[in-house]
Motif scaffolding. Structure first.
Motif, short mmCIF file in Angstrom:
data_model
loop_
_atom_site.label_atom_id
_atom_site.label_comp_id
_atom_site.label_asym_id
_atom_site.label_seq_id
_atom_site.Cartn_x
_atom_site.Cartn_y
_atom_site.Cartn_z
N LEU A 143 5.50 -7.62 -18.04
CA LEU A 143 4.58 -8.03 -16.28
C LEU A 143 4.28 -6.12 -16.56
CD1 LEU A 143 4.76 -8.69 -13.81
CD2 LEU A 143 6.92 -7.94 -13.14
N VAL A 144 3.10 -6.23 -16.14
CA VAL A 144 2.06 -4.98 -15.77
C VAL A 144 2.50 -5.23 -14.34
CG1 VAL A 144 0.79 -3.87 -16.25
CG2 VAL A 144 1.26 -5.74 -17.51
N ALA A 145 2.56 -4.56 -13.24
CA ALA A 145 2.25 -4.16 -12.01
C ALA A 145 1.50 -2.59 -11.64
CB ALA A 145 3.93 -3.89 -11.62
N ASN A 146 0.49 -3.16 -10.85
CA ASN A 146 -0.13 -1.98 -10.08
C ASN A 146 0.50 -1.38 -9.37
OD1 ASN A 146 -2.52 -0.14 -9.32
ND2 ASN A 146 -3.57 -1.38 -8.42
N VAL A 147 1.08 -0.44 -8.85
CA VAL A 147 1.54 -0.08 -7.26
C VAL A 147 1.58 1.27 -6.81
CG1 VAL A 147 3.50 -1.37 -8.17
CG2 VAL A 147 3.27 0.80 -8.55
N TRP A 148 1.26 1.97 -5.89
CA TRP A 148 0.89 2.87 -4.78
C TRP A 148 1.84 2.72 -4.05
CZ3 TRP A 148 -0.70 4.61 0.09
CH2 TRP A 148 -1.10 5.61 -0.27
N GLY A 149 2.37 4.28 -4.13
CA GLY A 149 2.85 4.75 -2.76
C GLY A 149 3.65 6.18 -3.26
N LYS A 150 4.72 7.04 -2.04
CA LYS A 150 5.28 7.85 -2.40
C LYS A 150 6.31 7.92 -3.54
CE LYS A 150 4.81 9.56 2.32
NZ LYS A 150 5.36 10.09 3.52
N PRO A 151 6.39 8.76 -4.13
CA PRO A 151 7.64 9.12 -5.43
C PRO A 151 8.57 8.05 -4.89
CG PRO A 151 5.76 11.35 -5.65
CD PRO A 151 5.52 10.10 -4.26
N SER A 152 8.70 7.82 -4.18
CA SER A 152 10.60 7.56 -3.52
C SER A 152 10.66 6.55 -3.46
CB SER A 152 10.62 8.45 -1.89
OG SER A 152 9.78 8.22 -1.32
N ALA A 153 9.29 5.89 -2.81
CA ALA A 153 8.92 4.11 -2.59
C ALA A 153 8.18 3.90 -4.00
CB ALA A 153 7.98 4.64 -2.00
N LEU A 154 8.34 4.88 -5.14
CA LEU A 154 7.58 3.97 -6.32
C LEU A 154 8.98 3.93 -7.20
CD1 LEU A 154 4.18 6.13 -6.65
CD2 LEU A 154 5.16 3.62 -6.64
N ALA A 155 10.35 5.40 -7.04
CA ALA A 155 11.33 5.07 -7.80
C ALA A 155 12.32 4.53 -7.66
CB ALA A 155 11.84 6.98 -7.61
N GLY A 156 12.47 3.62 -5.92
CA GLY A 156 12.85 2.50 -6.21
C GLY A 156 11.99 1.21 -6.92
N MET A 157 10.69 0.98 -6.91
CA MET A 157 10.02 0.27 -8.12
C MET A 157 10.77 -0.30 -9.16
SD MET A 157 6.43 -0.20 -5.93
CE MET A 157 6.03 0.28 -4.01
N LEU A 158 11.07 1.78 -9.80
CA LEU A 158 11.08 1.60 -11.04
C LEU A 158 12.03 1.56 -11.48
CD1 LEU A 158 8.86 4.66 -12.14
CD2 LEU A 158 8.10 1.62 -12.76
N SER A 159 13.64 1.60 -10.22
CA SER A 159 15.03 0.92 -10.26
C SER A 159 14.79 -0.82 -10.34
CB SER A 159 15.57 2.05 -9.37
OG SER A 159 16.62 1.90 -8.86
N ARG A 160 14.44 -0.98 -9.30
CA ARG A 160 14.26 -2.36 -9.13
C ARG A 160 14.43 -2.92 -10.41
NH1 ARG A 160 13.53 -1.33 -3.86
NH2 ARG A 160 10.61 -1.98 -4.46
N LEU A 161 13.18 -2.35 -11.06
CA LEU A 161 12.15 -3.16 -12.36
C LEU A 161 13.08 -3.01 -13.61
CD1 LEU A 161 8.23 -2.90 -12.15
CD2 LEU A 161 9.11 -4.67 -12.26
N ARG A 162 13.65 -1.83 -13.52
CA ARG A 162 14.39 -1.20 -15.00
C ARG A 162 16.28 -2.22 -14.81
NH1 ARG A 162 14.89 3.19 -17.66
NH2 ARG A 162 17.36 3.32 -17.12
N HIS A 163 16.66 -2.96 -13.78
CA HIS A 163 17.55 -3.12 -13.46
C HIS A 163 17.23 -4.77 -13.78
CE1 HIS A 163 21.26 -4.98 -11.92
NE2 HIS A 163 20.35 -6.05 -11.56
N VAL A 164 16.29 -5.05 -13.49
CA VAL A 164 16.24 -6.67 -13.64
C VAL A 164 15.40 -6.94 -15.17
CG1 VAL A 164 14.30 -9.09 -13.81
CG2 VAL A 164 14.75 -6.87 -11.78
N PHE A 165 14.80 -5.93 -15.85
CA PHE A 165 14.36 -6.11 -17.53
C PHE A 165 15.21 -5.08 -18.49
CE2 PHE A 165 10.52 -7.71 -15.33
CZ PHE A 165 9.77 -8.46 -15.91
#
Length: 260
Positions: A143-165
């Motif tokens: 899965l490749v995701a192109n995302v954008w946002g503040k580091p705090s929001a991006l950290a949450g996205m990365l955390s969710r992806l790390r949990h799922v994958f």
């Protein structure tokens, strides 16, 4: 292509419509480092079709499916010189969440590049949707995701992806913008091809030097510890950068200079 007056969504050279002009789109193609010979690519978000055109031309043995919710975007496919639907390419007007819940797509690569007039589509960056994508991937899928946002929001996205994958996640900032390109692999031991010269314009060897991650074997006692580690990683790259153009005119000058 602009979805709002302030944000350029896609760009194309009239004399080279298959070229990936934006650095973020070349970085997205970094999935070839993890899965060099995909047989089916699923794109969520059509935009100007840059990634579709590149994959269609340079991966001739690959089938491509695109899910796009905005009929107006699909209506512009001829202006952006996208090939017509055929046995290799299919563009579907649909809501990606509903479609993937109701249909089995079985993709080797999923490119999540979904933006609307308000920016990043929040509903497509949840743990639930990431899990849906993970389920649709083949055993060695990416899965490749192109995302954008503040580091705090991006950290949450990365955390969710790390949990799922299962923590098999890497990320890098685009060279000419503040887009973050994230790679999540279903395979716990993803292959890395030694030869990246097959696609020289993508500069994949340079991308490998910029990929960041947290060792999958590292475990955190508390979720907040992981978030802090991710924020620290993002803080090292999501910083003000004089090399990032502030206007379209500046960006055009940068691209022109790079091609001289």
């Amino acid at each position: 292509m602009y979805l709002n007056p302030k944000c350029m969504q896609s760009v194309m050279k009239l004399d080279a419509p298959d070229e990936l002009v934006c650095a973020y789109s070349r970085a997205v193609m970094g999935f070839l480092l993890f899965h060099p010979r995909p047989s089916h690519i699923l794109l969520i978000g059509l935009g100007g079709g840059s990634l579709v055109k590149y994959c269609y031309r340079h991966l001739p043995d690959c089938r491509i499916t695109v899910l796009e919710i905005n009929a107006d975007v699909i209506a512009m496919r001829e202006q952006f010189m996208l090939p017509a639907d055929d046995e290799r390419l299919r563009i579907i007007h649909c809501d990606a969440i509903s479609h993937l819940q109701e249909h089995a797509c079985t993709a080797d690569v999923i490119l999540l590049d979904a933006y609307d007039e308000d920016g990043l589509v929040a509903a497509l960056n949840t743990a639930e949707f990431y899990a849906t994508c993970q389920h649709q991937l083949t055993v060695s899928g990416v899965l490749v995701a192109n995302v954008w946002g503040k580091p705090s929001a991006l950290a949450g996205m990365l955390s969710r992806l790390r949990h799922v994958f299962d923590r098999q996640v890497w990320w890098s900032r685009s060279e000419d913008s503040y887009n973050l390109i994230v790679f999540a692999t279903k395979d716990k031991n993803p292959s890395r091809p030694a030869n990246t010269g097959q696609h020289p314009t993508l500069q994949l060897e340079q991308l490998t030097t910029r990929l960041l991650s947290i060792d999958p074997d590292v475990s955190f006692e508390q979720p907040e510890e992981e978030l802090q580690a991710l924020k620290h990683s993002l803080a090292s790259i999501m910083v003000a950068d004089d090399k990032v153009p502030q206007t379209y005119a500046d960006w055009k000058k940068l691209v022109t200079h790079q091609q001289l």
